[in-house]
Scaffold this motif. Structure first.
Motif, mmCIF file in Angstrom:
data_model
loop_
_atom_site.group_PDB
_atom_site.id
_atom_site.type_symbol
_atom_site.label_atom_id
_atom_site.label_comp_id
_atom_site.label_asym_id
_atom_site.label_seq_id
_atom_site.Cartn_x
_atom_site.Cartn_y
_atom_site.Cartn_z
ATOM 1 N N MET A 1 -37.254 4.324 6.898
ATOM 2 C CA MET A 1 -36.646 3.079 7.350
ATOM 3 C C MET A 1 -37.625 1.925 7.143
ATOM 4 O O MET A 1 -38.777 2.021 7.517
ATOM 5 N N LYS A 2 -37.177 0.841 6.556
ATOM 6 C CA LYS A 2 -38.017 -0.344 6.377
ATOM 7 C C LYS A 2 -38.186 -1.031 7.739
ATOM 8 O O LYS A 2 -37.361 -0.850 8.637
ATOM 9 N N PRO A 3 -39.227 -1.866 7.919
ATOM 10 C CA PRO A 3 -39.504 -2.487 9.216
ATOM 11 C C PRO A 3 -38.325 -3.241 9.833
ATOM 12 O O PRO A 3 -38.191 -3.285 11.034
ATOM 13 N N LEU A 4 -37.458 -3.837 9.030
ATOM 14 C CA LEU A 4 -36.363 -4.626 9.594
ATOM 15 C C LEU A 4 -35.069 -3.840 9.713
ATOM 16 O O LEU A 4 -34.071 -4.362 10.193
ATOM 17 N N ASP A 5 -35.062 -2.591 9.264
ATOM 18 C CA ASP A 5 -33.862 -1.772 9.373
ATOM 19 C C ASP A 5 -33.670 -1.316 10.815
ATOM 20 O O ASP A 5 -34.619 -0.997 11.519
ATOM 21 N N THR A 6 -32.437 -1.307 11.236
ATOM 22 C CA THR A 6 -32.116 -0.769 12.551
ATOM 23 C C THR A 6 -30.918 0.156 12.399
ATOM 24 O O THR A 6 -30.153 0.058 11.438
ATOM 25 N N THR A 7 -30.768 1.013 13.363
ATOM 26 C CA THR A 7 -29.619 1.911 13.312
ATOM 27 C C THR A 7 -28.382 1.181 13.814
ATOM 28 O O THR A 7 -28.471 0.149 14.482
ATOM 29 N N THR A 8 -27.244 1.729 13.514
ATOM 30 C CA THR A 8 -25.983 1.160 13.977
ATOM 31 C C THR A 8 -25.956 1.139 15.502
ATOM 32 O O THR A 8 -25.518 0.165 16.112
ATOM 33 N N ALA A 9 -26.445 2.199 16.123
ATOM 34 C CA ALA A 9 -26.454 2.283 17.593
ATOM 35 C C ALA A 9 -27.346 1.191 18.188
ATOM 36 O O ALA A 9 -26.982 0.561 19.192
ATOM 37 N N THR A 10 -28.509 0.960 17.577
ATOM 38 C CA THR A 10 -29.418 -0.074 18.076
ATOM 39 C C THR A 10 -28.788 -1.445 17.945
ATOM 40 O O THR A 10 -28.826 -2.262 18.866
ATOM 41 N N ARG A 11 -28.198 -1.729 16.789
ATOM 42 C CA ARG A 11 -27.531 -3.026 16.588
ATOM 43 C C ARG A 11 -26.425 -3.231 17.619
ATOM 44 O O ARG A 11 -26.285 -4.312 18.188
ATOM 45 N N ALA A 12 -25.649 -2.209 17.876
ATOM 46 C CA ALA A 12 -24.552 -2.315 18.845
ATOM 47 C C ALA A 12 -25.087 -2.568 20.249
ATOM 48 O O ALA A 12 -24.583 -3.422 20.986
ATOM 49 N N ARG A 13 -26.146 -1.849 20.630
ATOM 50 C CA ARG A 13 -26.732 -2.017 21.963
ATOM 51 C C ARG A 13 -27.324 -3.410 22.134
ATOM 52 O O ARG A 13 -27.100 -4.077 23.141
ATOM 53 N N HIS A 77 -44.126 -5.875 32.941
ATOM 54 C CA HIS A 77 -43.074 -4.921 32.600
ATOM 55 C C HIS A 77 -42.760 -4.791 31.108
ATOM 56 O O HIS A 77 -41.819 -4.094 30.751
ATOM 57 N N ALA A 78 -43.512 -5.460 30.263
ATOM 58 C CA ALA A 78 -43.211 -5.389 28.832
ATOM 59 C C ALA A 78 -43.333 -3.957 28.341
ATOM 60 O O ALA A 78 -44.250 -3.232 28.717
ATOM 61 N N THR A 79 -42.396 -3.565 27.528
ATOM 62 C CA THR A 79 -42.466 -2.261 26.872
ATOM 63 C C THR A 79 -42.482 -2.514 25.378
ATOM 64 O O THR A 79 -41.866 -3.462 24.888
ATOM 65 N N TRP A 80 -43.206 -1.693 24.677
ATOM 66 C CA TRP A 80 -43.307 -1.848 23.232
ATOM 67 C C TRP A 80 -42.624 -0.648 22.599
ATOM 68 O O TRP A 80 -43.126 0.469 22.661
ATOM 69 N N PRO A 81 -41.469 -0.886 21.999
ATOM 70 C CA PRO A 81 -40.725 0.219 21.388
ATOM 71 C C PRO A 81 -41.543 0.925 20.309
ATOM 72 O O PRO A 81 -42.331 0.297 19.604
ATOM 73 N N ARG A 82 -41.338 2.226 20.215
ATOM 74 C CA ARG A 82 -42.024 3.000 19.182
ATOM 75 C C ARG A 82 -41.275 2.907 17.848
ATOM 76 O O ARG A 82 -41.883 2.897 16.799
ATOM 77 N N ASN A 83 -39.957 2.868 17.926
ATOM 78 C CA ASN A 83 -39.173 2.704 16.705
ATOM 79 C C ASN A 83 -39.251 1.249 16.268
ATOM 80 O O ASN A 83 -39.091 0.347 17.089
ATOM 81 N N ASN A 84 -39.490 1.046 15.003
ATOM 82 C CA ASN A 84 -39.613 -0.310 14.464
ATOM 83 C C ASN A 84 -40.667 -1.119 15.221
ATOM 84 O O ASN A 84 -40.485 -2.307 15.491
ATOM 85 N N ALA A 85 -41.763 -0.484 15.562
ATOM 86 C CA ALA A 85 -42.801 -1.095 16.394
ATOM 87 C C ALA A 85 -43.295 -2.423 15.833
ATOM 88 O O ALA A 85 -43.447 -3.400 16.572
ATOM 89 N N GLU A 86 -43.518 -2.481 14.529
ATOM 90 C CA GLU A 86 -44.021 -3.713 13.920
ATOM 91 C C GLU A 86 -42.994 -4.843 14.060
ATOM 92 O O GLU A 86 -43.335 -5.975 14.394
#
Length: 139
Positions: A1-13, A77-86
């Motif tokens: 997955m490229k850095p700006l790609d997201t899954t359909t589920a992520t986009r929907a959420r 409270h900031a969280t840093w996602p592991r997916n697409n971290a950059e």
């Protein structure tokens, strides 16, 4: 997955995330109204600055921003996602820089920006906003 790609589920959420009239924002507005304060909602304090405040006290020149812990990188409270971290680190750091720039531009125009974190107790935040508005009205 490229850095700006997201899954359909992520986009929907993410598309379901409210950007205005959030629970915290509405609760804060109710508390301010109950305290006798009157304000405008979702306005640009300075028309030339393309930034919209959540709550605006025009006469006192106070602009209130209710910042989400995730989107604005709350120090508690900031969280840093592991997916697409950059991608997310760039996005959140960009939001932080825009907040600093907004505060600076408003201050230059004679406005007082007030930032409220979504995790703050509504009564405490409302008192802080009320104090800021009162301090500007007595000048």
């Amino acid at each position: 997955m490229k850095p700006l790609d997201t899954t359909t589920a992520t986009r929907a959420r993410m598309s379901r995330q409210k950007s205005r009239d959030t629970q915290v924002e509405v609760a804060l507005r109710k508390a301010l109204h109950a305290a006798g304060l009157r304000y405008r909602v979702h306005r640009r304090p300075v028309p030339a600055v393309r930034r919209e405040a959540d709550i605006v006290f025009v006469g006192a020149k106070v602009a209130v921003f209710v910042d989400g812990c995730f989107w604005h990188g709350c120090p508690e409270h900031a969280t840093w996602p592991r997916n697409n971290a950059e991608f997310w680190r760039t996005k959140i750091e960009g939001n932080r820089q825009r907040d600093i720039d907004t505060d600076s531009r408003l201050a230059e125009a004679g406005w007082l920006p007030v930032r409220v974190w979504e995790h703050e107790a509504v009564d405490v935040a409302a008192e802080r906003v009320r104090a800021a508005v009162d301090s500007r009205r007595t000048r």
